[in-house]
Design an enzyme around this catalytic site. Structure first.
Site, short mmCIF file in Angstrom:
data_model
loop_
_atom_site.label_atom_id
_atom_site.label_comp_id
_atom_site.label_asym_id
_atom_site.label_seq_id
_atom_site.Cartn_x
_atom_site.Cartn_y
_atom_site.Cartn_z
CG ASN A 101 3.91 4.86 4.91
OD1 ASN A 101 2.99 4.65 5.69
ND2 ASN A 101 5.07 5.37 5.27
NE ARG A 128 -0.76 0.79 4.93
CZ ARG A 128 -0.10 1.88 5.37
NH1 ARG A 128 0.14 2.88 4.56
NH2 ARG A 128 0.31 1.94 6.62
CG ASP A 165 6.37 7.80 10.58
OD1 ASP A 165 5.93 8.17 9.49
OD2 ASP A 165 5.85 6.89 11.24
#
Length: 346
Positions: A142, A140, A248
């Protein structure tokens, strides 16, 4: 939004943060004694992809797990949400230049055009423009952003055969170009664990990039005229600098320094990519910190998304606002408004 540790067959991926609307503020003592960290939205499952619209004075973000796009109008505090019908995940949202209410949204493994007036609705339908990773249907999207020229970049990650585990080296970083149904993709990086934070230098010659599995921030040569990227080099290693958590989402300030969300680290770190120095840390009262973006009228508020997905009831009791967006004020720096994507539907 992802914590990874290497195992023989997979990378451990922990997700996270909590419930209830934002009300009280707390003061961070980690490096910025005067900064104030305030939850400003109700909690979502897995908040990500904050994008500041300076024209609207509003923050857009996604809840990956509820497959929804969200909007916070800062002056009124009004938070609205719209799920994308039929989606397993909605991973980032970027407004379209000059077209109010038009967005490019990552839905599963497609980039879709979505029309939204910013009000609460029960379901929206997106028009898929281009899909990627056709040979890896369990992947998928991100994270993604528009570059300074308005080109859309978006990255993917591998599947989770079990909750908490991600198959390594299955993701890629793509550049999307073209208009209408002729939107096309080009993979610039492959063999990525979890494609994550993106930022560009003010002189437009460097793109900063995070593959969470590497536990570092990289820089790549970048040509603003063509969108091409070149040599990749590390500029900050979290392990070498004893930083808790895993890199992140990311943004850049007007001084050219990076602000990096540390998933499972309860903090955002402030990094000088030129000297490779850690300049400071801002504590966030949620351990699973996912991404960051500057906003506010003066662009001096750092908005921080978090996650509550996968936390135990005991963890949630200690992090009552995990999953909220937090506003960090008093940092003494400012950033840039979110870059919209240059895309025409015809």
């Amino acid at each position: 939004m992802w914590l990874l540790t290497t195992t023989p067959l997979a990378l451990l991926l922990l997700l996270g943060p909590s419930s209830s609307p934002a009300v009280e503020a707390t003061t961070s003592r980690s490096a910025y004694a005067d900064c104030v960290v305030t939850p400003v939205t109700r909690a979502v499952e897995l908040g990500e992809g904050p994008h500041w619209s300076h024209e609207e004075q509003a923050l857009y973000f996604v809840d990956i797990k509820s497959s929804s796009i969200n909007r916070l109008h800062v002056a009124t505090g009004k938070q609205t949400s719209a799920p994308i019908g039929g989606a397993s995940s909605v991973d980032f949202i970027v407004p379209v230049v000059g077209r109010p209410g038009a967005f490019l949204v990552a839905v599963d493994l497609s980039i879709s055009e979505v029309q939204w007036d910013g009000e609460d609705v029960s379901s929206l339908t997106g028009r898929a423009l281009v899909s990627v990773d056709a040979d890896k249907p369990d992947n998928r999207f991100n994270d993604g952003k528009a570059d300074p020229a308005g080109r859309l970049w978006g990255g993917t990650m591998g599947p989770e055969p079990e909750v908490g585990h991600v198959v390594p080296k299955q993701g890629s970083l793509y550049l999307f170009e073209g208009q209408g149904a002729a939107l096309s993709s080009q993979a610039w990086l492959t063999g990525v664990d979890i494609s994550n934070g993106l930022a560009w230098s003010a002189d437009n010659d460097t793109m900063f990039y995070i593959d969470t599995g590497s536990n570092r921030v990289d820089a790549l040569d970048y040509d603003a005229a063509t969108g091409q990227i070149g040599a990749r080099r590390p500029v900050f290693d979290l392990i070498q600098n004893n930083v808790t958590g895993h890199p992140d989402g990311m943004t850049i300030d007007r001084n050219g320094n990076l602000w990096v969300a540390c998933f499972d680290g309860s903090q955002v770190i402030h990094v000088d990519p030129r000297t490779r120095q850690l300049l400071g840390r801002v504590s966030i009262p949620a351990e699973r910190v996912t991404s960051v973006a500057f906003g506010g009228p003066q662009l001096d508020v750092l908005y921080v998304t978090t996650s509550r997905f996968g936390l135990t009831p005991e963890q949630l009791a200690k992090q009552p606002h995990a999953g909220s967006v937090f506003a960090v004020t008093g940092l003494g720096v400012s950033g840039l408004p979110g870059q919209s994507v240059a895309y025409s539907s015809v």
